[in-house]
Design a protein around this motif. Structure first.
Motif, PDB file in Angstrom:
ATOM      1  N   ASP A 127       0.799  -1.227   0.000  1.00 34.56           N
ATOM      2  CA  ASP A 127       0.000   0.000   0.000  1.00 34.56           C
ATOM      3  C   ASP A 127       0.833   1.279   0.000  1.00 34.56           C
ATOM      4  O   ASP A 127       0.470   2.245  -0.682  1.00 34.56           O
ATOM      5  CB  ASP A 127      -0.964   0.004   1.184  1.00 34.56           C
ATOM      6  N   PRO A 128       1.960   1.362   0.744  1.00 34.78           N
ATOM      7  CA  PRO A 128       2.761   2.597   0.687  1.00 34.78           C
ATOM      8  C   PRO A 128       3.273   2.909  -0.723  1.00 34.78           C
ATOM      9  O   PRO A 128       3.267   4.071  -1.146  1.00 34.78           O
ATOM     10  CB  PRO A 128       3.923   2.306   1.645  1.00 34.78           C
ATOM     11  N   LEU A 129       3.687   1.886  -1.464  1.00 35.29           N
ATOM     12  CA  LEU A 129       4.157   2.102  -2.829  1.00 35.29           C
ATOM     13  C   LEU A 129       2.996   2.513  -3.734  1.00 35.29           C
ATOM     14  O   LEU A 129       3.140   3.384  -4.598  1.00 35.29           O
ATOM     15  CB  LEU A 129       4.829   0.843  -3.363  1.00 35.29           C
ATOM     16  N   ILE A 130       1.839   1.910  -3.545  1.00 31.98           N
ATOM     17  CA  ILE A 130       0.658   2.281  -4.318  1.00 31.98           C
ATOM     18  C   ILE A 130       0.303   3.747  -4.062  1.00 31.98           C
ATOM     19  O   ILE A 130       0.017   4.508  -5.001  1.00 31.98           O
ATOM     20  CB  ILE A 130      -0.524   1.357  -3.976  1.00 31.98           C
ATOM     21  N   LYS A 131       0.346   4.168  -2.800  1.00 35.57           N
ATOM     22  CA  LYS A 131       0.024   5.558  -2.475  1.00 35.57           C
ATOM     23  C   LYS A 131       1.032   6.521  -3.107  1.00 35.57           C
ATOM     24  O   LYS A 131       0.663   7.605  -3.573  1.00 35.57           O
ATOM     25  CB  LYS A 131      -0.001   5.739  -0.963  1.00 35.57           C
ATOM     26  N   GLY A 173       0.681  10.435  -9.845  1.00 34.03           N
ATOM     27  CA  GLY A 173      -0.230  10.442 -10.977  1.00 34.03           C
ATOM     28  C   GLY A 173      -0.152   9.230 -11.875  1.00 34.03           C
ATOM     29  O   GLY A 173      -0.794   9.187 -12.932  1.00 34.03           O
ATOM     30  N   ALA A 174       0.624   8.209 -11.482  1.00 33.89           N
ATOM     31  CA  ALA A 174       0.746   7.004 -12.302  1.00 33.89           C
ATOM     32  C   ALA A 174      -0.365   6.004 -12.031  1.00 33.89           C
ATOM     33  O   ALA A 174      -0.688   5.182 -12.894  1.00 33.89           O
ATOM     34  CB  ALA A 174       2.097   6.345 -12.059  1.00 33.89           C
ATOM     35  N   PHE A 175      -0.938   6.044 -10.826  1.00 32.66           N
ATOM     36  CA  PHE A 175      -2.022   5.145 -10.447  1.00 32.66           C
ATOM     37  C   PHE A 175      -3.295   5.934 -10.213  1.00 32.66           C
ATOM     38  O   PHE A 175      -3.252   7.115  -9.860  1.00 32.66           O
ATOM     39  CB  PHE A 175      -1.670   4.374  -9.179  1.00 32.66           C
ATOM     40  N   ALA A 216       1.021  -8.618  -4.574  1.00 29.81           N
ATOM     41  CA  ALA A 216       0.042  -7.530  -4.626  1.00 29.81           C
ATOM     42  C   ALA A 216      -0.745  -7.509  -5.926  1.00 29.81           C
ATOM     43  O   ALA A 216      -1.469  -6.562  -6.186  1.00 29.81           O
ATOM     44  CB  ALA A 216       0.760  -6.191  -4.442  1.00 29.81           C
ATOM     45  N   VAL A 217      -0.622  -8.559  -6.734  1.00 32.77           N
ATOM     46  CA  VAL A 217      -1.337  -8.651  -8.008  1.00 32.77           C
ATOM     47  C   VAL A 217      -2.409  -9.723  -7.919  1.00 32.77           C
ATOM     48  O   VAL A 217      -2.149 -10.831  -7.448  1.00 32.77           O
ATOM     49  CB  VAL A 217      -0.371  -8.964  -9.167  1.00 32.77           C
ATOM     50  N   THR A 218      -3.593  -9.384  -8.375  1.00 34.11           N
ATOM     51  CA  THR A 218      -4.679 -10.358  -8.456  1.00 34.11           C
ATOM     52  C   THR A 218      -5.065 -10.560  -9.911  1.00 34.11           C
ATOM     53  O   THR A 218      -5.379  -9.597 -10.624  1.00 34.11           O
ATOM     54  CB  THR A 218      -5.905  -9.897  -7.652  1.00 34.11           C
TER      55      THR A 218
END
Length: 208
Positions: free
Chosen positions: A147-151, A157-159, A187-189
């Motif tokens: 989650d920290p990397l996703i945030k 602006g990439a996600f 972290a991939v589904t």
């Protein structure tokens, strides 16, 4: 999002994804993901099925097959995908330029987490899918240790707004898809689902 307006970002991402050793290392380091699962899913594609692949990126899942329609919002990605296919369409995943019930299969690999409204995109993909057809894809999800990397990538602006695996199931159910299968690696589904109804023969279908 930056994917349409930042050609350098799109190009660098595609170079990394197309390089198998680099993508394997990066997927494991960043997302604890075994990308072999993705390569196996791509290799198992049915070449006779009329397929929509969006976002196609640089053509990772594309084969030189007129029944494989590669679409993306990014002109940069389409230019790179042109090396592998002749059926290319610049398209917005929220408003696809195809009639309802066109495709036997819709693919959306590694794209939903870049979208502001993944649920709306899944509904639109379901619209263009034939009854009995299959929706298949992969997406990064929250709640899987990254989650920290996703945030951080959201801030850059990439996600867009990736959900959890539970959110993904709800979105697929809300789109009235059935036979839902979710397979998690890091972290991939990965997901597959089917549109209810009887599928027409793919041999009689075409995309203009």
């Amino acid at each position: 999002m930056n994917w349409k307006t930042a050609p350098l970002l799109a190009t660098l991402y595609d170079v990394a994804v197309q390089n198998r050793p680099l993508s394997r290392l990066g997927a494991r380091a960043l997302w604890n993901y075994d990308i072999t699962h993705l390569h196996m899913a791509i290799a198992a594609q049915d070449p006779s099925a009329l397929t929509l692949d969006i976002p196609c990126g640089g053509g990772l899942a594309v084969r030189d097959n007129p029944r494989h329609v590669a679409a993306d919002l990014s002109h940069t990605m389409l230019k790179r995908a042109r090396r592998k296919t002749t059926t290319l369409v610049q398209a917005d995943i929220y408003n696809l330029p195809f009639p309802t019930s066109t495709f036997d299969r819709c693919l959306t690999y590694n794209g939903l987490h870049c979208l502001e409204d993944p649920q709306a995109a899944l509904k639109e993909l379901t619209r263009v899918l034939r009854p009995g057809g299959t929706l298949q894809g992969t997406t990064l999800v929250r709640g899987a240790g990254r989650d920290p990397l996703i945030k951080l990538l959201q801030h850059q602006g990439a996600f867009g707004n990736p959900g959890t695996a539970a959110d993904l199931r709800t979105w697929l159910e809300t789109a009235l898809l059935t036979d839902i299968t979710l397979t998690t690696s890091g972290a991939v589904t990965a997901f597959t689902a089917r549109k209810t109804g009887t599928q027409h023969s793919p041999a009689s279908a075409k995309v203009d």
